[in-house]
Design an enzyme around this catalytic site. Structure first.
Site, PDB file in Angstrom:
ATOM      1  N   GLN A 139       0.823  -1.225   0.000  1.00 15.40           N
ATOM      2  CA  GLN A 139       0.000   0.000   0.000  1.00 15.40           C
ATOM      3  C   GLN A 139       0.850   1.266   0.000  1.00 15.40           C
ATOM      4  O   GLN A 139       0.338   2.358  -0.210  1.00 15.40           O
ATOM      5  CB  GLN A 139      -0.939   0.020   1.212  1.00 15.40           C
ATOM      6  CG  GLN A 139      -2.051  -1.010   1.138  1.00 15.40           C
ATOM      7  CD  GLN A 139      -3.050  -0.749   0.007  1.00 15.40           C
ATOM      8  OE1 GLN A 139      -3.112   0.345  -0.563  1.00 15.40           O
ATOM      9  NE2 GLN A 139      -3.850  -1.755  -0.329  1.00 15.40           N
ATOM     10  N   SER A 143       3.129  -4.325  -5.305  1.00 18.39           N
ATOM     11  CA  SER A 143       2.162  -4.891  -6.244  1.00 18.39           C
ATOM     12  C   SER A 143       1.668  -3.796  -7.189  1.00 18.39           C
ATOM     13  O   SER A 143       1.171  -2.755  -6.737  1.00 18.39           O
ATOM     14  CB  SER A 143       0.983  -5.477  -5.459  1.00 18.39           C
ATOM     15  OG  SER A 143       0.029  -6.014  -6.335  1.00 18.39           O
ATOM     16  N   HIS A 200      -0.852  -3.295  -9.208  1.00 17.74           N
ATOM     17  CA  HIS A 200      -2.232  -2.808  -9.390  1.00 17.74           C
ATOM     18  C   HIS A 200      -2.665  -1.807  -8.326  1.00 17.74           C
ATOM     19  O   HIS A 200      -3.735  -1.213  -8.432  1.00 17.74           O
ATOM     20  CB  HIS A 200      -3.224  -3.976  -9.495  1.00 17.74           C
ATOM     21  CG  HIS A 200      -3.541  -4.697  -8.218  1.00 17.74           C
ATOM     22  ND1 HIS A 200      -4.714  -4.487  -7.539  1.00 17.74           N
ATOM     23  CD2 HIS A 200      -2.862  -5.630  -7.506  1.00 17.74           C
ATOM     24  CE1 HIS A 200      -4.746  -5.277  -6.467  1.00 17.74           C
ATOM     25  NE2 HIS A 200      -3.631  -5.972  -6.429  1.00 17.74           N
ATOM     26  N   THR A 241       7.512 -19.102 -16.506  1.00 19.43           N
ATOM     27  CA  THR A 241       7.778 -18.097 -17.542  1.00 19.43           C
ATOM     28  C   THR A 241       7.342 -16.722 -17.050  1.00 19.43           C
ATOM     29  O   THR A 241       6.233 -16.554 -16.534  1.00 19.43           O
ATOM     30  CB  THR A 241       7.032 -18.464 -18.840  1.00 19.43           C
ATOM     31  OG1 THR A 241       7.460 -19.772 -19.219  1.00 19.43           O
ATOM     32  CG2 THR A 241       7.321 -17.471 -19.956  1.00 19.43           C
ATOM     33  N   CYS A 276     -16.600  -9.808   5.024  1.00 15.57           N
ATOM     34  CA  CYS A 276     -17.921 -10.439   4.979  1.00 15.57           C
ATOM     35  C   CYS A 276     -17.725 -11.945   4.839  1.00 15.57           C
ATOM     36  O   CYS A 276     -17.118 -12.410   3.889  1.00 15.57           O
ATOM     37  CB  CYS A 276     -18.699  -9.904   3.788  1.00 15.57           C
ATOM     38  SG  CYS A 276     -20.435 -10.282   3.909  1.00 15.57           S
TER      39      CYS A 276
HETATM   40  N1  PLP Z   1      -0.482  -6.559   1.199  1.00 16.29           N
HETATM   41  C1  PLP Z   1      -1.293  -5.510   1.364  1.00 16.29           C
HETATM   42  C2  PLP Z   1      -1.002  -4.513   2.434  1.00 16.29           C
HETATM   43  C3  PLP Z   1      -2.401  -5.329   0.521  1.00 16.29           C
HETATM   44  O1  PLP Z   1      -3.212  -4.287   0.696  1.00 16.29           O
HETATM   45  C4  PLP Z   1      -2.638  -6.293  -0.504  1.00 16.29           C
HETATM   46  C5  PLP Z   1      -3.827  -6.174  -1.390  1.00 16.29           C
HETATM   47  O2  PLP Z   1      -4.874  -5.733  -0.975  1.00 16.29           O
HETATM   48  C6  PLP Z   1      -1.752  -7.374  -0.636  1.00 16.29           C
HETATM   49  C7  PLP Z   1      -0.679  -7.474   0.239  1.00 16.29           C
HETATM   50  C8  PLP Z   1      -1.938  -8.412  -1.697  1.00 16.29           C
HETATM   51  O3  PLP Z   1      -1.556  -7.920  -2.947  1.00 16.29           O
HETATM   52  P1  PLP Z   1      -2.043  -8.629  -4.300  1.00 16.29           P
HETATM   53  O4  PLP Z   1      -3.472  -8.258  -4.482  1.00 16.29           O
HETATM   54  O5  PLP Z   1      -1.177  -8.069  -5.360  1.00 16.29           O
HETATM   55  O6  PLP Z   1      -1.838 -10.098  -4.128  1.00 16.29           O
END
Ligand code: PLP
Length: 384
Positions: A179, A199, A201, A237, A323
């Site tokens: 984050q 990450s 995204h 890969t 949830c």
């Molecule tokens: N760590 C934290 C603090 C996250 O907020 C998230 C995703 O919400 C993840 C790990 C997991 O990442 P990914 O969705 O790329 O597996």
């Protein structure tokens, strides 16, 4: 009404069009396997290594210290399990009480193999206890995992202090920066983190593309063996387009960070004002937090009901609750902070991005108090 205002950027972010443009050639046309020795393969290898260099430059490390993964979850497992197991399967691993489920699951997997797990408590603001860390280190903790920024509250950890203590005690320090990456400056020359997960995204890059920083000299046991790729630490890969997208997205996020940060801070302040005026309680109020994240609770309301009502008004947010089987459990993060269950159940997370606009903020400032008032109206059933 279809959602037109997106305020759930800690869940995921829209991919920046410049990132899409950088990725496209590696999806269509230049599709080679980086392990192939022919020209098509070597072109893909070149793109992958350029992405590694771009990512490393953004983090202040060497390209050889970057391992591409399928995302944050895999990076967390590779770090926590891989580093711990390479030092033998026994001993103590310490994790923060508000870690992402990926880190918790990795620690529990180690526990099943004979390790002891210590959960480091957080205070009422969500900040991990350095005293508890000192105790765990004095008891011989071999690996410590504490997140840079919390996904629900945005609370930032005292990283330098944690890193210095781990280094002095000879313990490895893994930081889940999923984050934080792209939202704060991460300079791995300045802070002695041994392993760091990111990450794509979460910072306007593609889903399914992550990276683990592994400081030179730190050993890992592969968690996905079966190929020589990524120095044998991560067989399979490589996702060339994903890695290219990650590298570009992180550079763009950093280039635009100062402006995005100040705009988000101003927007967040307005949301805080609107939420407090509507009777909300700000979670993690007295801690340093990410500029894009806001967690507010209303006693007697359901976070899920808030999210649904806002969604019907065209605004995408998130609740602080997980949830499960039709019943909403209070968020473990808020529970660890000692937030009363009645408040924790009424948690709403608003998370902004550099793409959040003034118009979106104006509309949400209006709608939020109306939604809260409607849900608080007499005769409405409050959550069990
Ligand atoms: N760590 C934290 C603090 C996250 O907020 C998230 C995703 O919400 C993840 C790990 C997991 O990442 P990914 O969705 O790329 O597996």
């Amino acid at each position: 009404m279809t959602t037109s205002i997106y305020l759930d950027n800690n869940a995921t972010t829209p991919v920046d069009s410049r990132v899409v443009a950088a990725m496209l050639p590696w999806l269509a046309g230049a599709f080679g396997n980086p392990s192939s020795i022919h020209a098509a393969g070597q072109r893909a290898r070149g793109a992958l290594e350029a992405a590694r260099e771009e990512t490393a430059a953004s983090l202040g490390c060497s390209p050889r210290e970057i391992v591409f993964t399928s995302g944050g979850t895999e990076a967390d497992h590779l770090a926590v399990q891989g580093a711990f197991l390479s030092r033998g399967a026994t001993g103590l691993v310490a994790i923060g009480a508000t870690e992402h489920p990926a880190v918790v699951a990795a620690a529990r997997a180690l526990e099943a193999r004979g390790a002891a797990v210590r959960i480091l408590p957080v205070d009422e603001n969500g900040v991990v206890s350095l005293d508890a860390l000192d105790t765990a280190l004095a008891e011989g903790a071999r690996l410590v995992s504490v997140m840079w920024a919390n996904n629900e509250t945005g609370v930032l950890a005292p990283l330098e202090a944690i890193a210095a203590r781990c280094r002095a005690a000879g313990a490895l320090f893994h930081c889940d920066a999923v984050q934080a990456a792209g939202k704060v400056v991460i300079d791995l020359r300045q802070v002695t983190i041994d392993l760091l997960s990111i990450s794509a995204h979460k910072f306007h890059g593609p889903k399914g593309a992550g990276a683990l920083f592994v400081r030179r000299g730190v050993a890992l046991a592969a968690q996905q063996p079966g190929g020589h790729q990524e120095r044998g630490w991560r067989g399979g890969t490589e996702n060339v387009a994903g890695a290219v997208g990650l590298g570009r997205a992180l550079s763009l996020a950093l280039a635009e960070l100062p402006e995005a940060d100040s705009r988000q801070l101003a927007f967040r302040q307005r949301f805080i004002k609107a939420a407090l005026a509507a009777g909300g309680h700000l979670n993690g109020a007295n801690a340093a937090r990410l500029s894009n994240t806001l967690s507010v609770s209303w006693a007697g309301l359901s976070g899920e009901a808030l999210v649904i009502a806002l969604d019907l008004a065209g605004i995408a947010t998130s609740s602080g609750s997980a949830c499960a089987a039709g019943s909403t459990e209070p968020s473990p993060v808020l529970a660890a902070m000692g937030v009363a269950p009645a408040l924790a159940k009424g948690a709403l997370r608003i998370s902004l991005s550099r793409m959040t606009t003034e118009e979106e903020v104006v509309l949400t400032e209006q709608v939020l108090p109306e939604v809260v008032a409607r849900l608080q109206a007499p005769g409405r059933k409050s959550p069990a």
